[in-house]
Design a protein around this motif. Structure first.
Motif, PDB file in Angstrom:
ATOM      1  N   THR A 498      39.777  35.999  33.573  1.00 16.53           N
ATOM      2  CA  THR A 498      40.231  35.775  32.200  1.00 16.53           C
ATOM      3  C   THR A 498      41.601  36.408  31.972  1.00 16.53           C
ATOM      4  O   THR A 498      41.828  37.572  32.311  1.00 16.53           O
ATOM      5  CB  THR A 498      39.216  36.363  31.201  1.00 16.53           C
ATOM      6  N   ALA A 499      42.491  35.655  31.354  1.00 23.36           N
ATOM      7  CA  ALA A 499      43.845  36.146  31.093  1.00 23.36           C
ATOM      8  C   ALA A 499      43.866  37.081  29.892  1.00 23.36           C
ATOM      9  O   ALA A 499      43.101  36.897  28.934  1.00 23.36           O
ATOM     10  CB  ALA A 499      44.787  34.966  30.847  1.00 23.36           C
ATOM     11  N   PRO A 500      44.743  38.079  29.904  1.00 21.11           N
ATOM     12  CA  PRO A 500      44.882  38.953  28.731  1.00 21.11           C
ATOM     13  C   PRO A 500      45.529  38.211  27.563  1.00 21.11           C
ATOM     14  O   PRO A 500      46.274  37.251  27.763  1.00 21.11           O
ATOM     15  CB  PRO A 500      45.776  40.085  29.237  1.00 21.11           C
ATOM     16  N   HIS A 501      45.238  38.672  26.368  1.00 25.87           N
ATOM     17  CA  HIS A 501      45.879  38.117  25.171  1.00 25.87           C
ATOM     18  C   HIS A 501      47.388  38.378  25.269  1.00 25.87           C
ATOM     19  O   HIS A 501      47.806  39.484  25.631  1.00 25.87           O
ATOM     20  CB  HIS A 501      45.296  38.792  23.930  1.00 25.87           C
ATOM     21  N   PRO A 502      48.220  37.370  24.980  1.00 27.07           N
ATOM     22  CA  PRO A 502      49.672  37.563  25.125  1.00 27.07           C
ATOM     23  C   PRO A 502      50.209  38.788  24.384  1.00 27.07           C
ATOM     24  O   PRO A 502      51.112  39.473  24.881  1.00 27.07           O
ATOM     25  CB  PRO A 502      50.261  36.271  24.549  1.00 27.07           C
ATOM     26  N   SER A 503      49.622  39.094  23.223  1.00 30.62           N
ATOM     27  CA  SER A 503      50.106  40.236  22.439  1.00 30.62           C
ATOM     28  C   SER A 503      49.747  41.570  23.077  1.00 30.62           C
ATOM     29  O   SER A 503      50.343  42.606  22.750  1.00 30.62           O
ATOM     30  CB  SER A 503      49.528  40.186  21.015  1.00 30.62           C
ATOM     31  N   ASP A 504      48.732  41.566  23.972  1.00 30.94           N
ATOM     32  CA  ASP A 504      48.258  42.822  24.563  1.00 30.94           C
ATOM     33  C   ASP A 504      48.619  42.952  26.039  1.00 30.94           C
ATOM     34  O   ASP A 504      48.220  43.915  26.689  1.00 30.94           O
ATOM     35  CB  ASP A 504      46.726  42.917  24.433  1.00 30.94           C
ATOM     36  N   GLU A 505      49.356  41.985  26.559  1.00 31.71           N
ATOM     37  CA  GLU A 505      49.592  41.959  28.005  1.00 31.71           C
ATOM     38  C   GLU A 505      50.273  43.229  28.502  1.00 31.71           C
ATOM     39  O   GLU A 505      49.985  43.713  29.603  1.00 31.71           O
ATOM     40  CB  GLU A 505      50.418  40.729  28.377  1.00 31.71           C
ATOM     41  N   LEU A 508      47.934  46.041  29.600  1.00 32.87           N
ATOM     42  CA  LEU A 508      47.108  45.852  30.793  1.00 32.87           C
ATOM     43  C   LEU A 508      47.419  46.906  31.845  1.00 32.87           C
ATOM     44  O   LEU A 508      46.509  47.375  32.549  1.00 32.87           O
ATOM     45  CB  LEU A 508      47.343  44.448  31.362  1.00 32.87           C
ATOM     46  N   TYR A 509      48.664  47.331  31.930  1.00 33.55           N
ATOM     47  CA  TYR A 509      49.094  48.233  32.998  1.00 33.55           C
ATOM     48  C   TYR A 509      49.073  49.706  32.576  1.00 33.55           C
ATOM     49  O   TYR A 509      49.309  50.588  33.402  1.00 33.55           O
ATOM     50  CB  TYR A 509      50.496  47.841  33.458  1.00 33.55           C
ATOM     51  N   THR A 510      48.789  49.950  31.280  1.00 37.33           N
ATOM     52  CA  THR A 510      48.778  51.338  30.806  1.00 37.33           C
ATOM     53  C   THR A 510      47.446  51.718  30.152  1.00 37.33           C
ATOM     54  O   THR A 510      46.879  52.762  30.445  1.00 37.33           O
ATOM     55  CB  THR A 510      49.913  51.563  29.784  1.00 37.33           C
ATOM     56  N   GLU A 511      46.935  50.871  29.251  1.00 36.56           N
ATOM     57  CA  GLU A 511      45.670  51.127  28.553  1.00 36.56           C
ATOM     58  C   GLU A 511      44.793  49.862  28.584  1.00 36.56           C
ATOM     59  O   GLU A 511      44.603  49.206  27.561  1.00 36.56           O
ATOM     60  CB  GLU A 511      45.934  51.547  27.106  1.00 36.56           C
ATOM     61  N   ARG A 535      42.810  31.210  31.925  1.00 35.95           N
ATOM     62  CA  ARG A 535      42.703  31.968  33.171  1.00 35.95           C
ATOM     63  C   ARG A 535      44.021  32.660  33.536  1.00 35.95           C
ATOM     64  O   ARG A 535      45.105  32.252  33.088  1.00 35.95           O
ATOM     65  CB  ARG A 535      42.323  31.045  34.329  1.00 35.95           C
ATOM     66  N   ILE A 536      43.907  33.678  34.356  1.00 34.78           N
ATOM     67  CA  ILE A 536      45.093  34.276  34.986  1.00 34.78           C
ATOM     68  C   ILE A 536      45.593  33.286  36.034  1.00 34.78           C
ATOM     69  O   ILE A 536      44.838  32.890  36.922  1.00 34.78           O
ATOM     70  CB  ILE A 536      44.737  35.621  35.644  1.00 34.78           C
ATOM     71  N   HIS A 537      46.844  32.861  35.925  1.00 37.45           N
ATOM     72  CA  HIS A 537      47.368  31.934  36.927  1.00 37.45           C
ATOM     73  C   HIS A 537      48.460  32.575  37.788  1.00 37.45           C
ATOM     74  O   HIS A 537      49.060  31.906  38.633  1.00 37.45           O
ATOM     75  CB  HIS A 537      47.900  30.659  36.267  1.00 37.45           C
ATOM     76  N   GLN A 541      49.230  39.399  38.942  1.00 35.62           N
ATOM     77  CA  GLN A 541      48.442  39.919  37.833  1.00 35.62           C
ATOM     78  C   GLN A 541      46.951  39.888  38.182  1.00 35.62           C
ATOM     79  O   GLN A 541      46.206  40.834  37.865  1.00 35.62           O
ATOM     80  CB  GLN A 541      48.697  39.111  36.559  1.00 35.62           C
ATOM     81  N   GLN A 542      46.502  38.819  38.836  1.00 32.53           N
ATOM     82  CA  GLN A 542      45.097  38.727  39.220  1.00 32.53           C
ATOM     83  C   GLN A 542      44.730  39.824  40.216  1.00 32.53           C
ATOM     84  O   GLN A 542      43.666  40.442  40.125  1.00 32.53           O
ATOM     85  CB  GLN A 542      44.805  37.349  39.823  1.00 32.53           C
ATOM     86  N   CYS A 543      45.600  40.064  41.133  1.00 38.15           N
ATOM     87  CA  CYS A 543      45.377  41.110  42.128  1.00 38.15           C
ATOM     88  C   CYS A 543      45.328  42.488  41.464  1.00 38.15           C
ATOM     89  O   CYS A 543      44.488  43.333  41.812  1.00 38.15           O
ATOM     90  CB  CYS A 543      46.482  41.065  43.180  1.00 38.15           C
ATOM     91  N   PHE A 544      46.209  42.721  40.484  1.00 38.95           N
ATOM     92  CA  PHE A 544      46.216  44.003  39.765  1.00 38.95           C
ATOM     93  C   PHE A 544      44.889  44.216  39.037  1.00 38.95           C
ATOM     94  O   PHE A 544      44.319  45.317  39.080  1.00 38.95           O
ATOM     95  CB  PHE A 544      47.373  44.052  38.774  1.00 38.95           C
ATOM     96  N   VAL A 545      44.403  43.188  38.362  1.00 39.01           N
ATOM     97  CA  VAL A 545      43.136  43.307  37.630  1.00 39.01           C
ATOM     98  C   VAL A 545      41.998  43.635  38.586  1.00 39.01           C
ATOM     99  O   VAL A 545      41.178  44.533  38.319  1.00 39.01           O
ATOM    100  CB  VAL A 545      42.839  42.000  36.854  1.00 39.01           C
ATOM    101  N   LEU A 546      41.934  42.946  39.704  1.00 38.48           N
ATOM    102  CA  LEU A 546      40.843  43.154  40.649  1.00 38.48           C
ATOM    103  C   LEU A 546      40.919  44.535  41.307  1.00 38.48           C
ATOM    104  O   LEU A 546      39.921  45.268  41.360  1.00 38.48           O
ATOM    105  CB  LEU A 546      40.864  42.068  41.729  1.00 38.48           C
ATOM    106  N   GLU A 547      42.085  44.906  41.775  1.00 39.52           N
ATOM    107  CA  GLU A 547      42.210  46.137  42.553  1.00 39.52           C
ATOM    108  C   GLU A 547      42.335  47.378  41.684  1.00 39.52           C
ATOM    109  O   GLU A 547      41.646  48.381  41.909  1.00 39.52           O
ATOM    110  CB  GLU A 547      43.420  46.042  43.482  1.00 39.52           C
ATOM    111  N   ASN A 548      43.201  47.333  40.679  1.00 39.93           N
ATOM    112  CA  ASN A 548      43.525  48.540  39.924  1.00 39.93           C
ATOM    113  C   ASN A 548      42.604  48.793  38.740  1.00 39.93           C
ATOM    114  O   ASN A 548      42.325  49.949  38.410  1.00 39.93           O
ATOM    115  CB  ASN A 548      44.973  48.476  39.434  1.00 39.93           C
TER     116      ASN A 548
END
Length: 635
Positions: A498-505, A508-511, A535-537, A541-548
């Protein structure tokens, strides 16, 4: 629509589709042709289609003997209805009379005779064929029936386990016939809408796949390669995303899916969903497509449904209804009364308001004092203690406008009036308060709301109209949730794609715990009937979500990540739970009533006794040995 494609040619089809799209959806009913159900078979008419206009015609009917009446009549039944057959009484037709009088009920027969009008005073207005009867001339027993484990009459109550054991008999009932045929009709209309009007491609995806990280527990299937197993997919999620990478643009499938989670009233180990994916689409586009799809395929006899469907955020749904799948057919909304009771010197309330995220919420149960007993309120309190560790504080508004509650002595007159106004309470209403951490309080009152509605309706106070269908989109879900067993770790609220909301993207990398996802659920009358997301395309970004974020091993998804890095278009989709949708439309108690051959509560097929034993010899090619549990383990 096939005849339209052949006759009109592509230029006219494009014009028709353009006109329909200009109205945002196809015209309901498009082009309907009367189904010819009497071709290729030995009958000339069905048992449900004869009317007065057929009087004088010779007909041949085939069906099951529903019952006999004193050697005078036989009621013949098929998939379409019932017809009364007149047994001849003259000596010349004694062989016909003997055939129809001696044959057991539920035997299959073929009769030929003439349609005649029923005698005056003998018509049956409750029967579609009640104005006519067939005066039989020949009769043939096609197959005699043994004594059955239960009667086939619709008013006969049957144990569900027995119904499932003899499913082929249970399907003869009018209700099961209606359920399965309505399901078929809706699926055909959905195919027509998606393929003929909007260019979707029906693609079958594999059933034998590999284990997917996270999500529901999957069934495993052994292979002949030692130590290697397939998994049965819980959904075609990866495949439909790969189809978008492959440029198919618009995909759908009536997909079989599998989850090894045990059965519940609304769950089966194998189930069906209408699976959809589109490229270059956003959330409003998916929602508009689904609203049009349901409006187009909706059964005429259930009345029209209005679009667009209302929408509510996840946070608002929890705050107002105490659940992320609200039943909006009735009110009883949760009200925040923290400010009203903030300075009330009652230790129970003061302690909870001083906690982090502490709140006091309330629901008003209409006419609760009339319809609920003290033991009902006690049972609700015990339930919330057990499930949520929450104590309820009830207040009863008596006819003299006095409050019956242990809170009453702590309230002055102005506070009492302010509280009653806030919850919109009237005489004989019961107000239920809960105090504590906000999410837990809302979940508690959400459960009380549903239980109270069940109690009120059981006592004769109608709250939810059975024929009402209230659709609701729930949006703005959190992208991640805390794991129950390890609150410091996060898991996907929907799934990891699932893709993050554009306003909150940027968060994703901090909180990541504060990020909303582009996830949307469709709710009907308090049941989730669909869910999807954009979806995350982007592979990185997909790799970051899965790994981090999720701390998942990306190796099992290497094929998907590589595909996303190969020019994947933006895409999104949704899956509608077909079993649950049909169950709600027909008003069935369980999705088992809308599936031809369902599994039991424990996941067994009671008819064939599956799953079954497999011999060691049969297991050898799969390099598997069965280790039987000890008596202590079984215990």
């Amino acid at each position: 629509m096939r005849w339209l494609r052949c006759l009109c040619g592509p230029w006219l089809r494009r014009g028709l589709c353009a006109a329909l799209k200009a109205q945002h959806r196809p015209l309901s009913g498009s082009v309907a042709l009367e189904a010819d159900v009497n071709s290729f078979v030995s009958r000339t008419k069905t048992c449900g289609e004869l009317r007065s206009v057929h009087i004088g015609q010779e007909v041949t009917l085939c069906g099951w003997i529903q019952y006999q009446r004193q050697g005078q009549f036989v009621i013949l039944r098929d998939f379409q209805g019932l017809t009364q057959i007149v047994i001849p009484q003259d000596a010349a037709a004694s062989h016909v009379k003997k055939t129809l009088c001696d044959v057991p009920v539920e035997s299959v027969v073929k009769v030929t005779g003439t349609v005649v009008s029923r005698p005056p005073g003998q018509t049956n207005p409750n029967m579609p064929t009640g104005d006519i009867e067939v005066k039989v001339e020949t009769a043939e027993v096609l197959n005699s029936c043994k004594k059955l484990p239960f009667e086939m009459k619709d008013f006969t109550k049957k144990n569900e386990a027995l119904r499932m054991q003899y499913r082929y008999l249970d399907m003869r009932s009018a209700q099961m016939q209606y359920n399965l045929r309505l399901r078929s009709q809706m699926v055909m209309k959905m195919r027509e809408y998606l393929c003929n009007y909007y260019g979707f491609v029906d693609v079958e995806t594999p059933t034998l796949f590999k284990k997917t990280p996270g999500g529901a527990k999957e069934f495993v299937v052994p292979s002949r390669e030692a130590g290697k197993f397939y998994s049965l997919p819980q959904s075609p999620q990866q495949f439909k995303q790969l189809l978008m990478v492959g440029g198919l643009d618009r995909y759908f499938q009536v997909a079989r899916c599998y989850r090894d989670e045990g059965s519940k009233p609304d769950r089966q180990p194998e189930f069906t969903q209408v699976d959809i994916e589109m490229s270059f689409v956003d959330q409003p586009g998916i929602q508009a497509l689904i609203e049009g799809l349901l409006q187009y395929s909706w059964p005429l006899e259930k009345g029209p449904i209005n679009t667009p469907f209302p929408s509510i955020s996840y946070n608002e749904a929890l705050s107002v209804y105490g659940t992320d799948k609200p039943d909006t057919r009735f009110a009883m909304k949760i009200t925040d009364v923290s400010d009203v009771l903030r300075n009330v010197q009652m230790e129970f309330l003061e302690n909870h308001l001083s906690e982090p995220h502490g709140t006091i919420r309330a629901i008003c149960i209409p006419q609760g004092a009339k319809y609920l007993h003290d033991k009902d309120l006690s049972r609700l309190n015990e339930m919330t203690k057990f499930q949520f560790n929450q104590v309820l504080l009830p207040l009863i508004l008596r006819p003299d406008v006095r409050l019956k509650s242990r809170l009453a002595k702590f309230l002055n007159e102005s506070k009492k009036l302010e509280l009653l106004k806030a919850v919109q309470a009237n005489v004989d209403d019961v107000v239920v308060l809960a105090a504590g951490e906000q999410e837990k309080v809302c979940l508690t009152l959400g459960k009380v709301r549903l239980e109270a509605a069940e109690l009120l309706e059981a006592r004769g106070l109608p709250l939810r109209k059975p024929s009402a269908f209230h659709f609701l989109w729930v949006v703005d879900f959190p992208l991640f949730l805390q794991k129950e067993e390890s609150p410091s770790e996060l898991e996907s609220a929907h799934h990891p794609f699932t893709a993050p909301h554009p306003s909150d993207e940027h968060l994703l990398y901090t909180e990541p715990s504060k990020v909303r996802g582009q996830h949307y659920d469709l709710v009907l009358n308090g049941s989730e009937i669909g869910g999807g997301s954009i979806r995350i395309h982007n592979a990185k970004q997909q790799c970051f979500v899965l790994e981090n974020v999720l701390k998942e091993d990306t190796k099992p998804l290497a094929h998907l990540l590589e595909a996303l890095d190969s020019g994947a278009p933006p895409h999104g989709g949704i899956a509608l739970g077909l079993d649950r949708l049909i169950c709600l439309i027909v008003g069935a108690e369980s999705i088992r009533d809308v599936i031809a051959f369902p599994k039991s509560f424990k996941g067994r097929d009671l008819m064939s006794n599956a799953p079954d034993d497999v011999s060691p010899e049969e297991l050898k090619p799969y390099h598997i040995q069965v280790t039987w549990p000890s008596a202590e383990t079984q215990k």
